[in-house]
Design a protein around this motif. Structure first.
Motif, PDB file in Angstrom:
ATOM      1  N   ARG A  21       0.835  -1.200   0.000  1.00  0.00           N
ATOM      2  CA  ARG A  21       0.000   0.000   0.000  1.00  0.00           C
ATOM      3  C   ARG A  21       0.872   1.253   0.000  1.00  0.00           C
ATOM      4  O   ARG A  21       0.550   2.248  -0.659  1.00  0.00           O
ATOM      5  N   LEU A  22       1.981   1.205   0.730  1.00  0.00           N
ATOM      6  CA  LEU A  22       2.896   2.342   0.783  1.00  0.00           C
ATOM      7  C   LEU A  22       3.428   2.674  -0.607  1.00  0.00           C
ATOM      8  O   LEU A  22       3.461   3.839  -1.011  1.00  0.00           O
ATOM      9  N   TRP A  23       3.839   1.656  -1.364  1.00  0.00           N
ATOM     10  CA  TRP A  23       4.388   1.912  -2.692  1.00  0.00           C
ATOM     11  C   TRP A  23       3.334   2.454  -3.648  1.00  0.00           C
ATOM     12  O   TRP A  23       3.625   3.297  -4.506  1.00  0.00           O
ATOM     13  N   TYR A  24       2.097   1.999  -3.496  1.00  0.00           N
ATOM     14  CA  TYR A  24       1.014   2.556  -4.315  1.00  0.00           C
ATOM     15  C   TYR A  24       0.841   4.041  -4.010  1.00  0.00           C
ATOM     16  O   TYR A  24       0.717   4.872  -4.926  1.00  0.00           O
ATOM     17  N   GLU A  25       0.858   4.386  -2.729  1.00  0.00           N
ATOM     18  CA  GLU A  25       0.701   5.788  -2.338  1.00  0.00           C
ATOM     19  C   GLU A  25       1.862   6.637  -2.843  1.00  0.00           C
ATOM     20  O   GLU A  25       1.672   7.793  -3.251  1.00  0.00           O
ATOM     21  N   VAL A  26       3.066   6.081  -2.836  1.00  0.00           N
ATOM     22  CA  VAL A  26       4.234   6.792  -3.348  1.00  0.00           C
ATOM     23  C   VAL A  26       4.087   7.049  -4.848  1.00  0.00           C
ATOM     24  O   VAL A  26       4.386   8.148  -5.338  1.00  0.00           O
ATOM     25  N   ASP A  27       3.628   6.043  -5.581  1.00  0.00           N
ATOM     26  CA  ASP A  27       3.443   6.221  -7.025  1.00  0.00           C
ATOM     27  C   ASP A  27       2.410   7.306  -7.318  1.00  0.00           C
ATOM     28  O   ASP A  27       2.602   8.139  -8.216  1.00  0.00           O
ATOM     29  N   VAL A  28       1.313   7.302  -6.566  1.00  0.00           N
ATOM     30  CA  VAL A  28       0.274   8.316  -6.749  1.00  0.00           C
ATOM     31  C   VAL A  28       0.844   9.706  -6.484  1.00  0.00           C
ATOM     32  O   VAL A  28       0.638  10.647  -7.270  1.00  0.00           O
ATOM     33  N   GLU A  29       1.581   9.846  -5.376  1.00  0.00           N
ATOM     34  CA  GLU A  29       2.146  11.147  -5.018  1.00  0.00           C
ATOM     35  C   GLU A  29       3.209  11.592  -6.020  1.00  0.00           C
ATOM     36  O   GLU A  29       3.241  12.764  -6.433  1.00  0.00           O
ATOM     37  N   PHE A  30       4.083  10.668  -6.413  1.00  0.00           N
ATOM     38  CA  PHE A  30       5.158  10.983  -7.353  1.00  0.00           C
ATOM     39  C   PHE A  30       4.588  11.514  -8.668  1.00  0.00           C
ATOM     40  O   PHE A  30       5.056  12.526  -9.208  1.00  0.00           O
ATOM     41  N   LEU A  31       3.580  10.845  -9.183  1.00  0.00           N
ATOM     42  CA  LEU A  31       2.985  11.271 -10.449  1.00  0.00           C
ATOM     43  C   LEU A  31       2.164  12.547 -10.281  1.00  0.00           C
ATOM     44  O   LEU A  31       2.169  13.418 -11.158  1.00  0.00           O
ATOM     45  N   ALA A  32       1.471  12.688  -9.146  1.00  0.00           N
ATOM     46  CA  ALA A  32       0.667  13.888  -8.914  1.00  0.00           C
ATOM     47  C   ALA A  32       1.535  15.139  -8.882  1.00  0.00           C
ATOM     48  O   ALA A  32       1.118  16.212  -9.352  1.00  0.00           O
ATOM     49  N   LEU A  33       2.745  15.015  -8.336  1.00  0.00           N
ATOM     50  CA  LEU A  33       3.667  16.148  -8.308  1.00  0.00           C
ATOM     51  C   LEU A  33       4.043  16.597  -9.717  1.00  0.00           C
ATOM     52  O   LEU A  33       4.511  17.723  -9.909  1.00  0.00           O
ATOM     53  N   ARG A  34       3.825  15.729 -10.685  1.00  0.00           N
ATOM     54  CA  ARG A  34       4.133  16.044 -12.078  1.00  0.00           C
ATOM     55  C   ARG A  34       2.869  16.236 -12.910  1.00  0.00           C
ATOM     56  O   ARG A  34       2.917  16.234 -14.139  1.00  0.00           O
ATOM     57  N   GLY A  35       1.732  16.362 -12.209  1.00  0.00           N
ATOM     58  CA  GLY A  35       0.469  16.613 -12.885  1.00  0.00           C
ATOM     59  C   GLY A  35      -0.085  15.426 -13.639  1.00  0.00           C
ATOM     60  O   GLY A  35      -0.840  15.588 -14.601  1.00  0.00           O
ATOM     61  N   ILE A  36       0.269  14.209 -13.196  1.00  0.00           N
ATOM     62  CA  ILE A  36      -0.151  12.990 -13.891  1.00  0.00           C
ATOM     63  C   ILE A  36      -0.995  12.136 -12.950  1.00  0.00           C
ATOM     64  O   ILE A  36      -0.616  11.914 -11.796  1.00  0.00           O
ATOM     65  N   ARG A  37      -2.128  11.665 -13.441  1.00  0.00           N
ATOM     66  CA  ARG A  37      -2.960  10.758 -12.657  1.00  0.00           C
ATOM     67  C   ARG A  37      -2.372   9.353 -12.725  1.00  0.00           C
ATOM     68  O   ARG A  37      -1.966   8.880 -13.784  1.00  0.00           O
ATOM     69  N   CYS A  38      -2.333   8.674 -11.593  1.00  0.00           N
ATOM     70  CA  CYS A  38      -1.795   7.312 -11.547  1.00  0.00           C
ATOM     71  C   CYS A  38      -2.776   6.354 -12.224  1.00  0.00           C
ATOM     72  O   CYS A  38      -3.923   6.224 -11.785  1.00  0.00           O
ATOM     73  N   PRO A  39      -2.367   5.684 -13.290  1.00  0.00           N
ATOM     74  CA  PRO A  39      -3.284   4.770 -13.994  1.00  0.00           C
ATOM     75  C   PRO A  39      -3.576   3.517 -13.178  1.00  0.00           C
ATOM     76  O   PRO A  39      -2.756   3.074 -12.371  1.00  0.00           O
ATOM     77  N   ASP A  40      -4.734   2.950 -13.415  1.00  0.00           N
ATOM     78  CA  ASP A  40      -5.180   1.799 -12.635  1.00  0.00           C
ATOM     79  C   ASP A  40      -4.302   0.565 -12.845  1.00  0.00           C
ATOM     80  O   ASP A  40      -4.219  -0.299 -11.967  1.00  0.00           O
TER      81      ASP A  40
END
Length: 220
Positions: A21-40
């Motif tokens: 779950r932590l890595w999923y949250e990191v991916d979401v945050e990492f991409l959000a900082l670049r204006g990208i939605r994390c794909p499913d």
């Protein structure tokens, strides 16, 4: 299960520590900082990859111009302190200590960063349980390729067919079996394909407590 087994090899994330779950949250945050939605489908696509391979994938899929090194460094900084406070899978620490008391050499075969895993094990006081830590980045290919498991068995000095692997993902189970090893699937609530993973595995458990009496019985 333990008949003819001389060594144990463990994945780390999702198998020993409850970190997916932590890595999923990191991916979401990492991409959000670049204006990208994390794909499913992101977690499925990067399953089994080391951090360097993940960086290559992110650069290609999301058109990022950053270096692999800077991306890996950012991910490591985002998760490092959080790892020291993660829950461990139920019964895992008791099982590790019991297996060590019976003299099983043990190794890690992980897609995570070597230094991070080393430091988490040291912080938890169980680094001494493991003879080696092998990573996908070190061997140059990700699971389900068998290389990281074969490297772990080589470092242990035990033939692959005498090794029992603990994994939570389908790519990990397949990689272990391609290495000629038997594989135990460890349930993780954050993965949605448990039926597929457990069907592919040689054995499957929801808790390491299921194995403690079994291991004791094998040595009586």
């Amino acid at each position: 299960m333990f008949k003819d087994i001389e060594a144990l090899i463990f994945d780390f994330d999702g198998t020993l520590v409850d970190s997916l779950r932590l890595w999923y949250e990191v991916d979401v945050e990492f991409l959000a900082l670049r204006g990208i939605r994390c794909p499913d489908d992101l977690q499925r696509d990067i399953e089994g990859m080391g951090l360097n391979d993940c960086a290559i994938y992110f650069k290609r899929r999301f058109g990022l111009n950053e270096s692999q090194e800077s991306m890996v460094s950012e991910w490591s900084e985002m998760v490092r302190e959080k790892y020291f406070h993660l829950d461990w899978k139920e019964g895992s620490l008791d099982f590790l200590r019991l297996a060590q008391s019976y003299g099983y050499p043990m190794a890690l075969a992980t897609s995570n960063d070597h230094d991070l895993v080393h430091d988490v094990l040291s912080h938890k006081g169980i680094l001494h349980c493991f003879s080696s830590i092998s990573t996908s980045d070190q061997v140059g290919v990700a699971k389900p390729e068998p290389d990281v498991f074969l490297e772990a068995s080589r470092q242990l000095g035990v033939e692959p067919e005498r090794c029992l692997v603990f994994e939570d993902t389908l790519s990990g189970i397949e990689g272990a079996q391609r290495a000629g090893m038997r594989a135990v699937a460890v349930y993780d609530a954050h993965l949605g394909n448990w039926n597929e993973v457990s069907d592919q595995s040689d054995y499957h458990i929801h808790s390491y407590f299921q194995l403690i009496e079994r291991l004791r019985g094998h040595h009586e």
